[in-house]
Design an enzyme around this catalytic site. Structure first.
Site, PDB file in Angstrom:
ATOM      1  N   HIS A   1       7.127   3.375  -7.558  1.00  0.00           N
ATOM      2  CA  HIS A   1       6.116   4.095  -6.773  1.00  0.00           C
ATOM      3  C   HIS A   1       5.626   5.312  -7.554  1.00  0.00           C
ATOM      4  CE1 HIS A   1       5.320   6.515  -2.810  1.00  0.00           C
ATOM      5  NE2 HIS A   1       4.211   5.998  -3.283  1.00  0.00           N
TER       6      HIS A   1
ATOM      7  N   ASN B   1       7.824   9.197   1.206  1.00  0.00           N
ATOM      8  CA  ASN B   1       6.955   9.077   2.379  1.00  0.00           C
ATOM      9  C   ASN B   1       7.704   9.219   3.703  1.00  0.00           C
ATOM     10  OD1 ASN B   1       4.379   9.002   1.284  1.00  0.00           O
ATOM     11  ND2 ASN B   1       4.708   6.915   0.561  1.00  0.00           N
TER      12      ASN B   1
HETATM   13  N1  LIG Z   1      -3.721   6.278  -3.725  1.00  0.00           N
HETATM   14  C1  LIG Z   1      -2.539   6.893  -3.796  1.00  0.00           C
HETATM   15  O1  LIG Z   1      -2.449   8.130  -3.813  1.00  0.00           O
HETATM   16  C2  LIG Z   1      -1.271   6.088  -3.903  1.00  0.00           C
HETATM   17  C3  LIG Z   1      -0.088   6.753  -4.276  1.00  0.00           C
HETATM   18  C4  LIG Z   1       1.084   5.995  -4.454  1.00  0.00           C
HETATM   19  C5  LIG Z   1       1.056   4.624  -4.223  1.00  0.00           C
HETATM   20  N2  LIG Z   1      -0.118   4.012  -3.826  1.00  0.00           N
HETATM   21  C6  LIG Z   1      -0.087   2.563  -3.609  1.00  0.00           C
HETATM   22  O2  LIG Z   1      -0.731   1.929  -4.718  1.00  0.00           O
HETATM   23  C7  LIG Z   1      -1.330   0.702  -4.291  1.00  0.00           C
HETATM   24  C8  LIG Z   1      -2.807   0.725  -4.688  1.00  0.00           C
HETATM   25  O3  LIG Z   1      -3.439   1.830  -4.057  1.00  0.00           O
HETATM   26  P1  LIG Z   1      -4.821   2.430  -4.599  1.00  0.00           P
HETATM   27  O4  LIG Z   1      -5.004   3.712  -3.869  1.00  0.00           O
HETATM   28  O5  LIG Z   1      -4.856   2.389  -6.077  1.00  0.00           O
HETATM   29  O6  LIG Z   1      -5.859   1.337  -4.009  1.00  0.00           O
HETATM   30  P2  LIG Z   1      -7.372   1.069  -4.462  1.00  0.00           P
HETATM   31  O7  LIG Z   1      -8.020   0.425  -3.274  1.00  0.00           O
HETATM   32  O8  LIG Z   1      -7.972   2.273  -5.090  1.00  0.00           O
HETATM   33  O9  LIG Z   1      -7.216  -0.030  -5.637  1.00  0.00           O
HETATM   34  C9  LIG Z   1      -6.776  -1.345  -5.423  1.00  0.00           C
HETATM   35  C10 LIG Z   1      -7.440  -2.277  -6.437  1.00  0.00           C
HETATM   36  O10 LIG Z   1      -6.912  -3.594  -6.249  1.00  0.00           O
HETATM   37  C11 LIG Z   1      -7.964  -4.548  -6.446  1.00  0.00           C
HETATM   38  N3  LIG Z   1      -7.602  -5.788  -5.792  1.00  0.00           N
HETATM   39  C12 LIG Z   1      -7.718  -6.131  -4.484  1.00  0.00           C
HETATM   40  N4  LIG Z   1      -7.279  -7.398  -4.310  1.00  0.00           N
HETATM   41  C13 LIG Z   1      -6.859  -7.858  -5.516  1.00  0.00           C
HETATM   42  C14 LIG Z   1      -6.309  -9.095  -5.987  1.00  0.00           C
HETATM   43  N5  LIG Z   1      -6.108 -10.110  -5.157  1.00  0.00           N
HETATM   44  N6  LIG Z   1      -6.036  -9.218  -7.317  1.00  0.00           N
HETATM   45  C15 LIG Z   1      -6.268  -8.208  -8.184  1.00  0.00           C
HETATM   46  N7  LIG Z   1      -6.788  -7.004  -7.788  1.00  0.00           N
HETATM   47  C16 LIG Z   1      -7.082  -6.841  -6.482  1.00  0.00           C
HETATM   48  C17 LIG Z   1      -9.192  -3.853  -5.848  1.00  0.00           C
HETATM   49  O11 LIG Z   1     -10.394  -4.448  -6.340  1.00  0.00           O
HETATM   50  C18 LIG Z   1      -8.976  -2.397  -6.302  1.00  0.00           C
HETATM   51  O12 LIG Z   1      -9.581  -2.163  -7.548  1.00  0.00           O
HETATM   52  C19 LIG Z   1      -1.076   0.606  -2.786  1.00  0.00           C
HETATM   53  O13 LIG Z   1       0.062  -0.171  -2.560  1.00  0.00           O
HETATM   54  C20 LIG Z   1      -0.822   2.055  -2.372  1.00  0.00           C
HETATM   55  O14 LIG Z   1      -0.028   2.159  -1.224  1.00  0.00           O
HETATM   56  C21 LIG Z   1      -1.275   4.710  -3.675  1.00  0.00           C
END
Ligand SMILES: NC(=O)c1ccc[n+]([C@@H]2O[C@H](COP(=O)([O-])OP(=O)(O)OC[C@H]3O[C@@H](n4cnc5c(N)ncnc54)[C@H](O)[C@@H]3O)[C@@H](O)[C@H]2O)c1
Length: 301
Positions: free
Chosen positions: A143, A193
């Site tokens: 994470h 979290n």
């Molecule tokens: N944003 C944060 O601050 C944060 C912090 C820690 C963890 N996370 C975790 O990280 C993960 C991603 O979050 P994010 O904020 O980067 O999301 P985001 O929506 O910015 O990015 C996700 C990406 O995945 C792509 N995607 C969707 N379906 C797909 C598939 N089938 N195959 C390949 N790519 C696909 C989308 O096109 C998008 O570019 C989540 O699990 C979230 O909980 C987020």
């Protein structure tokens, strides 16, 4: 030779988090493969990595080599990035939807991938996702924190069946990436979290009950020595992710963790924070330009 012994790393989902993870992997010397369902996102993601590396080169020049990286290191990092499959370890960073992550894990197994797989999930059970991969011993949680190139901590979570070998490799990978590992068990919200999401939820209740404004709620936490208030941080993380973790906590731990109505309403209205341009704040290019006027007048109780 890297401490983990890995050479090639894949990143699935090149959004907010995948983008930063791929940059740090390439900068740390790994051949890095990125995959996304959306070709335009893939192009934008690579472009954004390149601009982020440019900022590091500028910092290098400005600081006389004390900070950032030089132009040659930038070119090397860019050359290590590509967009196909076969890796030693894949980091999945697609949206926080359990069925989507399970589907990807099953698909990777079907395609014959059988090396290490980690998920950047913020709160989905690692044991559940590992079962979908079918090789739970080679699966665990990694994470990363946002923004990945700046944040040192990475929470690492073992599922019930994760092997000692997988765990040791992921610890070594954290070191290779210049990160500090924080170990947590596979329980609702893990460690970070479990503490942070109730904090945000309570901050929202403070607004709803008319105790303090958005602005003042975030100012309160400066008194605690935090660099950023809970509402602004929640906007950065994504309110959909916040709501999802609240629901996981409520389901496993009880009604104390019930999401506040305002958090739900914001997600229902598609205002998910920085990534959609509004949440608790109004955002322009990931910079907050003011408080969301809909929130400023929102009160219950
Ligand atoms: N944003 C944060 O601050 C944060 C912090 C820690 C963890 N996370 C975790 O990280 C993960 C991603 O979050 P994010 O904020 O980067 O999301 P985001 O929506 O910015 O990015 C996700 C990406 O995945 C792509 N995607 C969707 N379906 C797909 C598939 N089938 N195959 C390949 N790519 C696909 C989308 O096109 C998008 O570019 C989540 O699990 C979230 O909980 C987020």
């Amino acid at each position: 030779m890297s401490e983990s012994g890995l050479k090639k790393i894949g990143v699935i989902g090149i959004g907010t988090m995948g983008n930063g993870i791929a940059q740090v992997a390439a900068q740390s010397g790994f051949e890095t493969v990125v995959m996304d369902v959306d070709a335009s996102v893939l192009e934008k993601g690579l472009d954004s990595i390149s601009r982020s590396l440019d900022r590091l080169v500028k910092a290098f020049e400005k600081s006389g080599g004390e900070k950032g990286i030089d132009g040659a290191a930038k070119d090397e990092a860019v050359n290590r990035l590509s967009t196909t499959t076969r890796c030693d370890l894949i980091i999945e960073a697609v949206p926080e939807r359990p069925e989507l992550k399970e589907k990807i894990n099953r698909k990777l197994a079907e395609l014959g991938y059988d090396n290490l797989l980690v998920s950047n999930t913020s709160g989905i059970s690692i044991t559940r996702l590992g079962a979908a991969y079918g090789k739970p011993e080679k699966f665990m949680g990694m994470h990363f924190m946002n923004p990945v190139p700046m944040q040192k901590g990475v929470e690492i979570i073992r599922g019930l069946a994760t092997s000692d070998e997988t765990y040791a490799t992921v610890v070594a990978l954290c070191h290779d990436l210049g990160k500090i590992e924080i170990a947590a068990e596979d329980k609702a919200g893990f460690a970070i979290n479990r503490m942070f999401v109730p904090f945000v939820n309570e901050a929202v209740r403070v607004i709803e009950e008319g105790i303090a404004s958005v602005d003042d709620v975030d100012k309160c936490t400066y008194c605690l020595g935090h660099k950023m208030g809970p509402l602004m941080t929640a906007d950065y993380v994504g309110l959909d992710t916040m709501l999802f973790i609240c629901e996981v906590l409520e389901e496993e731990l009880g009604s104390f963790y019930k999401p506040s109505p305002l958090l739900k309403r914001l997600v229902e209205s598609g205002q998910l924070g920085a990534k959609t341009g509004s949440g608790f704040y109004v955002w322009e290019k990931y910079k907050a330009s003011g408080i969301n006027p809909d929130i400023a007048r929102y009160r219950i109780g």
